[in-house]
Structure formats: structure tokens, C-alpha cells
Design an enzyme around this catalytic site. Structure first.
Site, short mmCIF file in Angstrom:
data_model
loop_
_atom_site.label_atom_id
_atom_site.label_comp_id
_atom_site.label_asym_id
_atom_site.label_seq_id
_atom_site.Cartn_x
_atom_site.Cartn_y
_atom_site.Cartn_z
N ALA A 125 3.10 6.09 -0.32
CA ALA A 125 3.03 4.83 -1.69
C ALA A 125 2.67 4.09 -0.44
O ALA A 125 2.37 3.71 0.49
CB ALA A 125 4.79 4.58 -2.46
N HIS A 617 -5.85 -5.66 -0.32
CA HIS A 617 -6.77 -4.68 -0.26
C HIS A 617 -7.59 -5.14 1.38
O HIS A 617 -7.38 -6.02 1.90
CB HIS A 617 -8.01 -5.01 -1.53
CG HIS A 617 -7.47 -5.21 -2.61
ND1 HIS A 617 -7.67 -5.91 -4.03
CD2 HIS A 617 -6.56 -3.80 -3.21
CE1 HIS A 617 -7.20 -4.84 -4.41
NE2 HIS A 617 -7.11 -3.92 -4.31
#
Length: 955
Positions: A125, A617
Site C-alpha cells: 500500500a 504521482h
């Protein structure tokens, strides 16, 4: 020119990243202003070598300015700046040596930030935390990288950037334990100081694709409950907004938590705009009545457009569309006269006839695609085949509505495409390590027109090469680092759109009039929700991916949408970093894009930071003023796009533009079709507590479900504490000599650890069934022992032989892993169905630590642990399992004890002594199961017929 004066005076030469640069080419094309002679020749060779170095060492940036060239001193760089592509560490890390990467946000991490980073490194995760203002009153705990940005943006745009205390995210389906630690850390930070007006904790997020919201909220509820006194003393109010799988139960648990601990907790679901809770929490907008008493069943109605709300400026009538991005098969069909292929619309990637192959063993994603197909009314599944190089050809069973279908799995890509010529799309779930090879292979097949690359962290050099190859062959690339895309009523990529209840609520089972393109995959799910609540729904949506270099850019897809007569308006959700939005501006100004565009660029909060910010990102990083979100929003607004003041107004802006199009007659609303239904999966219904099922077996012998293996109620660690010993006897009977105490104890450890592993495994299952048939102990025991082989209990010898052979050949761990992967073989002793890096197998820990501490030599075990580092980097469950640990440790024992010659040690392994250990150990457990069933007087077992799928040859 002067040092540093580059922009207007430098000679530029653009080229492909995987091209070679010869010294002659450099001299002819770059050094025309340098006088011919030895200096120019030397400089040309230096530049050619430098580019080769840049390419092979995976730099993402390299600048030498200035440098001096002289006959006396050669070439002397006076200043140099360079950046390595950290994602390429798995390829060239050994050449780099030990690297110290710069701290995120350009500063030293705090103790709490380092702790969250350590948790992040141990899980698949994502957990991120940066403390911005420890004395601020606005704290966030946001699920998803894109969502974390829009929450920070909204807080900043509403004038509270100076009060924003932290930035971060938790995503990727973290466990309850990890979510608890993350929430506990944030609560601890925010309650260290007090403010007279109190503080707010915003627990936000978009609509999850696959994360069980109720499960992750359990950790948060536990953290809130354990810190209730500090929360009350600090005057904290909690504001929650979330959607996704099982979100109703999650929100209910949060509401009940607030009532229990006395802390105000306001909860909202996907019927509320994603960032509306920010305005509520900051007291800028009165919250609706549902705030503290959230209704579990979220409204799913899309509000009808109110033409009285039409914006003052009418939307221009669309002009004829320009030539769109043309996928290969359509162009090839036109050239070859293939009427069937030519019939495919060039502007559309997907239709109801689209069929794909899925690369990688991803049964969950395939099932989600088939469920979507079914609710869309497709007659046949959109997935024709799966490709998995690490197993032989076989079939996988999936649900098709309430019935079942078989989908073939191929080991070789060539066979899959040969047997299924209609496949024109590949959904690639390969890891970032192997995605380049698999995509390069895919591009060799002319039938493929679209490839979706799900993996993130693909090295930039590899991505650029993929993009070049794809453009040369007319193939559309979606990704890397994407959830994919969706064509409502037709086709979806993998998990795009989330679970089926979100597909229904966002009306993705039928097309609407709005097409969107987004960077963020997580936010694309939220876009589906926003669009469906403010218009007649989505016609097509694509998330191009969050990496620095996506395979296709915004304007590629917007031009396709422009050419699609079914699309009436466009939506773009960009983010800070890159300049792709400026291409959209130029397309609007030049008339290539005429349909109304609602656009927003996330990352406006970057202006409040005094340092360079890397958002969720890889591509979300501004490298200059032009790449900031504010600059790009201003440019798109000036070009004619509809750009709201903040993301808070994004949905209402879509509604305004849509309403105007309805008023003009550009969009004609139609009656909503009946809402489709699909049966709920048994496992999901069981998780929700909707059904119950009687168990097939009763066992009181062992329990493998917890963190530590238990035999008849005694934890495995206590068995070792009692120091039971038969190792000396085995040493005498098997090896004909005495072994050191550490060796005999290790044998005893192996026997105790392998004695049993529950009633569900093959051997115990056979013994129990045979016992219940009235057979005696010997028959029942043999029935269980007969199942021991390569797939059950027989991997110890294989692991010992495979690891020792590669080690003896002098192969590095990386070479070994690559050889096994290239040969399509799984590594024996690596991988576990349940256990992982984050949930380690206690048995492996005990054996490994004992061997490392007590054995005189553990070369092979350490070699296996280095292999484990490589395999767990790909998937957290690819750990060194108990078979691998026993096999490699036992080789070290035999070779390093001084009791055997090398020939004797190898012969014992070849003769199967390790599997003999397993057989002996497992017999103890099998006998226990026999006696247990006799004592419980269990009747004859018959397997239920409804647990069997019946097929005939036609199926």
C-alpha cells in the site's frame, strides 16, 4: 557566450532515447561551430560517450555547463547537474552503488515522517506524510494520491493554506493495522498544541476502486477511540467523506464512533461533492442536514438539468471535427480493404465488440470486467484470454451473471493471439520490472490497437522507448501508472469504475454525453461520480497515468472525443507538472477543439510551499512557472475552456455547461433505462454478514489462521521453549553419526514446525475423509501421505537443489531470478498464499533467526534472502517460505557442520532426506487428525453438490 548562457545560443539536437550517437554524427550535427581539428574530434567522442553513459545508467537529466576543452588538460567539466531515475534502481542499482536519495520536499524528515516512511516501505500500500505546519488547525487524512492534492488545493483556494498542517495520503488498500498506525500518528501530532477555536480533522477521499472502506475505517475508529481524551481536550471536530466498496458500513462505524467517544464526527458519502466537507469543516458553508446523520443508502439519482441555471454565455456550436488520433487497425483496414476492421470507428478505442487479453494473473480484475460486461448487456465477455508466463496452459473459472464461464490462460502470448484473432486490446498488469519486455512483445502483433499499462514506476527510458515503438505502429498506449479507462455500456479496463455498485450509481452501464480525460486513476472514479450527478453521464473516460511520460496525452484523447458525434462536451482533469495542457490550449485556439471543455489542473496548493513539492504521482512536480497548476489553469481559461475558481466548483461548472447544451438542443435527454442488477459474490456477501454457511470439517488438532501456528492449543514458540528432542535419534538412524546440538535442535524445529498445518491442506483432508469412511489408522495415514509431492510438501528438496545449483555456479541473485523468469519457471521455496512481507510467517522467522545465530555457515540461506529481496520488490507475497528456508538452511547445515564431505552432503540432498523430514513430521499431524475424528465420531463425509461446477463438452 557567457557561462550559463544556454537558451538562445546552444545548438540543439533532439533524438530518441534508444538511438546510438556516433562521434561522427555528433561532430557533423552538433559541433559545426567548433573549428575542425583534434579538439573537435575529442569533444565529439566525449559527447557520444557521455550520451551512452546517460542512457545506460538511466539518467533523467544531465547538464554540464560550462566545460573546458584543451590540448593540455583534456576535457574538464566546471559545473554539472544530474538526476538519476530512481525507478530504474532494479536495473542498474548495482552499477550505481549505494545511493542516498534527497529528502522529499527538500528538507530533513521529522521523526513522525520517518516512521510513516518506514511503514510505507514494508507494505504494498501507499502511506505518505509530510508535516507542513505543526501548529495549524486543519489536518487531513486523505485516501488516494489525486484526492490528497484536491483536498490540499481546496483548503488553499478557500484561503486556509496557512492553516494546512500536513500533506499526505493512504491508499492501495492498507491493512487495519497500518491505517491505525497512520491515524494514530496524525492524531498525536494535531493534539500536541491547542487553538482557542479548536481544530478540524478532514478524513477524505474519492470513491475507491477496490479498497474495502469499512475495513480501513476500523483502524481509524480504533485510533480515534484510543485518543478520545486528547481529541476532546484539543476541541477536534472530524469531517468524513468517502465512497467505494462497503462505504455505507464504514460511514456508519464512524458515526457510531463519534457518538460513543463524544467527539463530533460528521459523515458524508459519494452523494456529496468530494471536497464539499472542506467548506463545511471551515465554517464557510452550512452543512446539509445529512451531515451528522448520514443515510447509509446513498442517493443514486442524477439531477435533471435545470435550464434556468444556464450560464449567460452560450456554448458555441461545434465545428466539423479534425482528423483524430487513428489506432492502427482502422488505418490498416482502410489500406487493405478489410471491411470488418474498417467498420471500427477511428475515434473510438472501445465498442461493444471489443475483446481483450489480460496479461498477468489478475482474476479479480477479470471478474470486475465480466460483471461490467453483464450489466451493460453484452452477449459475450470482453476478456477472451489471459496470459501468464509462469504456468502452463489451463482454464480459469469466472462468473457470467449467475452462471459460470471458463476463460483460457496461455503461457505464451503468441498462442493467445493466434487462437483469438479478434483480440485488439491488451490490459497489461505486469510489474514495473517486466512491463517493458511484455509490451515490446505485444507490439509485434498487428491485431493489437490499444495497450493499457497499469504498473507505475516504469523507468523513464523504458517508457520513452515504448511510446516510440507504439507511435511507429499506430498503437494507443494508456498509462503507465493508470487504472485504465471506461466506455460506458461497452468496455472497461480492469478495475476502472470500481465495484459494481459504483458502476450502477454512476450509471456507467450506458453511455452519456460527456467524455473526460484525467491524469489520476483514483480521481477518474470520482469524475464518473461528478459527471453522472451533474449531467446525463459519461460517454468515455481515460486516465492517461500519473508517470512523467504517459503513452498518450490529453490532446490525443480530446481530439478523439471531438471527432465522436456521441460526445457533446469535454472534461479535463490535469495536475501540476508537465506542459500537456498547453497543447490543449493550442488545439482550442486553432479550432481543432470546438466542443465545450470544462478543465481544472490540480496542484494549486503548491504556491504555499517554500520548496519544491513532489505530489502523489511521478509527473506531479512543477519544473518551472509554466508547469504550475495556476499557470495552466489561467492558460486554459484564456484559451476558452471553462475553468472554475477552485475544484470545489468543478461539478457545478459541468452542470452549467451541460444545462446550456440541453437548452440549445445540442443534448437531447432521454428516459433512463431500467437499472440492471447482478448477483453478489458469495465471498463479498459473507464479508457483509448477509449469509452464513455450515463448515465442512471440524478439527481440534491445529489452527493455522493466526499469526503463530498452534498445535492442539499450544503456540509453536512454547513447543520450542520445552525443548523436546528427537534430533539426536534421527541423526543416528539417518546420518549414522552424531551431530552438534545446534544441528539436532534444528532438525527438531523442522519436525515440530512441519507436524501439521490445519485441516484444509491436501494431506489432512485425505486423512479425515478416509477416517470418516471407517478405515483404520494405516489406511487413513497413507491416504494423506500419498498427496505429498511437488505441489504439497515436496518443495524442500527442489528449493535446496535449485538454490544450491545457482549458488555453486556463481550466479548472482538477480541472475538467478532472471534465469527462472526467462525459462517461465516459478522459484521453489518462494511465495506464500497468505503470508507476506507485512504479515511474515512466524515459522520462517524462527528458523531463519536460529540458523543465522547458531550455524557456523549460512551462505546459501543468505543467498536465498537476497533473492527474496528481489522477489518481494515485485509482490509482497513472494517471500522465502518455510520450504525454501528449511531447504537452504539444511544445505548450510550439511556443508558447514564439518561432519560430512561435500560429496556426502550433496548425496544426502539428492537422496531425498529433506522430503523425508517432511514426511516424518507430517505423519504426526495426520495421526492426530485420525484420532480426533474417531473421538468426535464424525459420520461419512459427502461433498455438497452445489460446491461443484458441472460442464459438458460443449461448454
Amino acid at each position: 557566450g557567457e557561462a550559463g548562457e544556454v537558451g538562445g545560443r546552444a545548438v540543439k539536437r533532439l533524438g530518441r532515447i534508444d538511438d546510438t550517437r556516433s562521434a561522427q554524427t555528433v561532430e557533423e550535427r552538433l559541433l559545426v561551430q567548433v573549428a575542425a581539428g583534434a579538439v573537435r574530434t575529442r569533444l565529439a567522442q566525449f559527447i557520444a560517450d557521455l550520451f551512452e553513459f546517460y542512457h545506460t545508467m538511466f539518467f533523467s537529466y544531465l547538464e554540464i555547463n560550462p566545460l573546458v576543452v584543451s590540448n593540455e588538460h583534456g576535457i574538464v567539466p566546471l559545473d554539472l547537474a544530474a538526476k538519476l531515475d530512481q525507478t530504474a534502481e532494479f536495473e542498474v542499482g548495482e552499477k550505481w552503488g549505494k545511493m542516498e536519495w534527497p529528502a522529499p520536499f527538500g528538507r530533513r524528515a521529522t521523526r513522525e515522517e520517518r516512521y510513516i516512511q518506514s511503514l510505507d516501505e514494508k507494505t504494498g500500500a501507499s502511506l505518505k506524510l509530510t508535516v507542513l505546519n505543526p501548529n495549524g488547525r486543519v489536518w487531513t487524512m486523505v485516501a488516494g494520491g489525486g484526492a490528497s492534492v484536491v483536498y490540499a488545493d481546496t483548503i488553499t483556494d478557500l484561503g486556509f493554506g496557512h492553516e494546512l498542517s500536513n500533506y499526505g495520503e493512504y491508499s492501495g488498500d492498507p491493512s487495519e493495522a497500518l491505517t491505525y498506525e497512520y491515524a494514530k500518528t496524525i492524531i498525536d501530532l494535531m493534539t500536541r498544541t491547542q487553538r482557542p477555536e479548536g481544530k478540524v480533522l478532514i478524513i477524505g477521499g474519492g470513491i475507491a476502486n477496490f479498497t474495502n472502506v469499512a475495513e480501513t475505517f476500523k483502524g481509524i475508529v480504533r485510533a480515534l477511540t484510543g485518543n478520545k481524551d486528547k481529541l476532546i481536550a484539543t476541541g477536534v471536530q472530524v469531517w468524513v467523506r468517502r465512497g467505494g466498496p462497503n462505504y455505507q458500513q464504514g460511514l456508519k462505524a464512524m458515526r457510531q464512533c463519534g457518538e460513543h467517544i463524544g467527539v463530533p464526527i460528521h459523515v458524508y458519502g459519494p452523494e456529496t461533492h468530494i471536497t464539499s466537507v472542506v467548506s463545511y469543516a471551515l465554517g464557510l458553508v452550512p452543512p446539509p442536514d445529512v451531515g451528522h446523520h448520514h443515510h447509509a443508502a446513498a442517493t443514486t439519482a442524477v439531477a435533471k438539468a435545470d435550464v434556468s441555471e444556464a450560464i449567460a454565455n452560450p456554448v458555441p456550436t461545434p465545428a466539423p471535427a479534425p482528423a483524430p488520433l487513428t489506432p492502427r487497425s482502422a488505418a490498416a483496414a482502410a489500406a487493405t480493404g478489410d471491411g470488418k476492421a474498417a467498420a471500427k470507428e477511428a475515434f473510438s478505442l472501445f465498442s461493444k465488440d471489443t475483446v481483450c487479453a489480460v496479461y498477468g494473473m489478475q482474476p479479480g480484475a477479470v471478474q470486475n470486467m465480466l460483471d461490467f460486461d453483464h450489466v451493460c448487456g453484452r452477449k459475450t465477455p470482453s476478456v477472451s484470454a489471459m496470459i501468464y508466463p509462469f504456468s502452463g496452459n489451463h482454464f480459469q473459472k469466472f462468473y457470467w451473471g449467475a452462471s459460470e464461464v471458463l476463460i483460457p490462460v496461455y503461457q505464451k502470448m503468441e498462442e493467445a493471439f493466434r487462437r483469438h484473432p479478434a483480440i485488439d486490446t491488451l490490459v497489461n498488469f505486469a510489474s514495473f520490472r517486466s512491463v517493458f519486455q511484455s509490451v515490446t512483445e505485444t507490439l509485434q502483433y498487428s491485431q493489437i490497437r490499444t495497450i493499457a499499462i497499469i504498473a507505475e514506476g516504469v523507468p523513464e527510458n523504458r517508457t520513452k522507448s515504448i511510446i516510440r515503438q507504439a507511435r511507429e505502429k499506430g498503437v494507443v498506449i494508456i498509462g503507465p501508472a493508470t487504472v485504465g479507462g471506461i466506455a460506458p455500456g461497452c468496455f472497461r479496463i480492469g478495475n476502472t469504475g470500481g465495484m459494481i455498485d459504483n458502476i450502477i450509481s454512476s450509471k456507467l452501464y450506458r453511455p452519456g454525453s460527456v467524455a473526460y480525460v484525467s491524469r489520476s486513476g483514483g480521481m477518474s472514479n470520482e469524475l464518473n461520480n461528478i459527471v453522472s450527478r451533474n449531467s446525463d453521464g459519461v460517454c468515455e473516460g481515460v486516465a492517461i497515468g500519473g508517470d512523467r511520460y504517459p503513452g498518450t496525452v490529453f490532446v490525443d484523447h480530446l481530439l478523439r472525443y471531438e471527432a465522436n458525434p456521441r460526445v457533446k462536451m469535454l472534461v479535463l482533469l490535469g495536475e501540476v507538472g508537465g506542459v500537456d495542457e498547453y497543447d490543449v490550449c493550442e488545439a482550442i485556439k486553432s479550432g481543432k477543439l470546438t466542443k465545450p471543455l470544462v478543465a481544472w489542473c490540480m496542484g494549486t496548493c503548491a504556491s504555499i510551499f517554500a520548496y519544491e513539492v513532489q505530489f502523489g504521482h511521478a509527473g506531479a512536480l512543477a519544473r518551472g512557472q509554466m508547469e504550475t497548476a495556476a499557470a495552466k489553469n489561467a492558460a486554459m481559461r484564456a484559451a476558452g475552456a471553462h475553468v472554475p475558481k477552485s475544484f470545489e466548483d468543478f461539478g457545478s461548472t459541468i452542470r452549467q455547461v451541460y444545462t446550456q447544451l440541453v437548452k440549445q438542443g445540442t443534448i437531447v435527454e432521454t428516459a433512463e433505462p431500467d437499472t440492471p442488477t447482478i448477483p453478489m459474490d458469495y465471498s463479498w456477501a459473507q464479508k457483509l454478514g448477509l449469509i452464513r454457511k455450515p463448515t465442512s470439517f471440524i478439527t481440534t488438532v491445529s489452527d493455522e489462521r493466526g499469526e503463530e501456528l498452534v498445535y492442539a492449543g499450544v503456540p509453536i514458540s512454547r513447543v520450542f521453549e520445552e525443548d523436546l528432542g528427537v534430533g539426536g535419534v534421527i541423526a543416528l538412524l539417518w546420518f549414522k553419526r552424531r551431530l552438534p546440538r545446534y544441528a539436532t535442535k534444528f532438525i527438531e524445529m523442522v519436525l515440530m514446525l512441519c507436524a501439521d498445518h490445519g485441516a484444509a491442506v491436501a494431506g489432512a483432508h485425505n486423512t479425515i475423509v478416509t477416517t470418516r469412511a471407517g478405515k483404520d489408522l494405516i489406511d487413513s495415514l497413507v491416504a494423506g501421505l500419498m498427496t505429498i509431492g511437488p505441489r504439497f510438501g515436496g518443495a524442500i528438496d527442489g528449493a535446496a537443489q535449485q538454490f544450491s545449483q545457482s549458488y555453486d555456479k556463481g550466479w548472482s541473485p538477480k541472475h538467478f531470478v532472471n534465469e527462472m523468469r526467462n525459462s517461465g519457471e516459478l522459484i521453489p521455496g518462494i511465495g506464500h498464499r497468505v503470508k507476506s512481507v507485512q504479515n511474515p510467517d512466524k515459522r520462517v522467522t524462527l528458523l531463519r533467526d536460529y540458523a543465522l545465530r547458531e550455524f557456523p555457515n549460512t551462505d546459501l540461506l543468505k543467498y536465498a534472502l537476497e533473492v527474496e529481496k528481489l522477489t518481494t520488490a515485485k509482490r509482497a507475497t513472494l517471500i522465502l517460505n518455510v520450504d525454501g528456508c528449511i531447504g537452504t538452511s539444511f544445505v548450510d547445515l550439511l556443508r558447514g557442520s564439518g561432519c560430512f564431505t561435500r560429496e556426502e552432503a550433496d548425496s544426502f540432498i539428492d537422496n531425498g532426506c529433506l522430503n523425508g523430514l517432511f514426511v516424518l513430521a507430517r505423519s504426526i499431524g495426520l495421526i492426530g487428525h485420525y484420532l480426533d475424528q474417531k473421538r468426535l465420531k464424525q459420520p461419512l463425509y459427502r461433498h455438497p453438490w452445489d460446491d461443484i461446477s458441472y460442464f459438458d463438452d460443449a461448454q
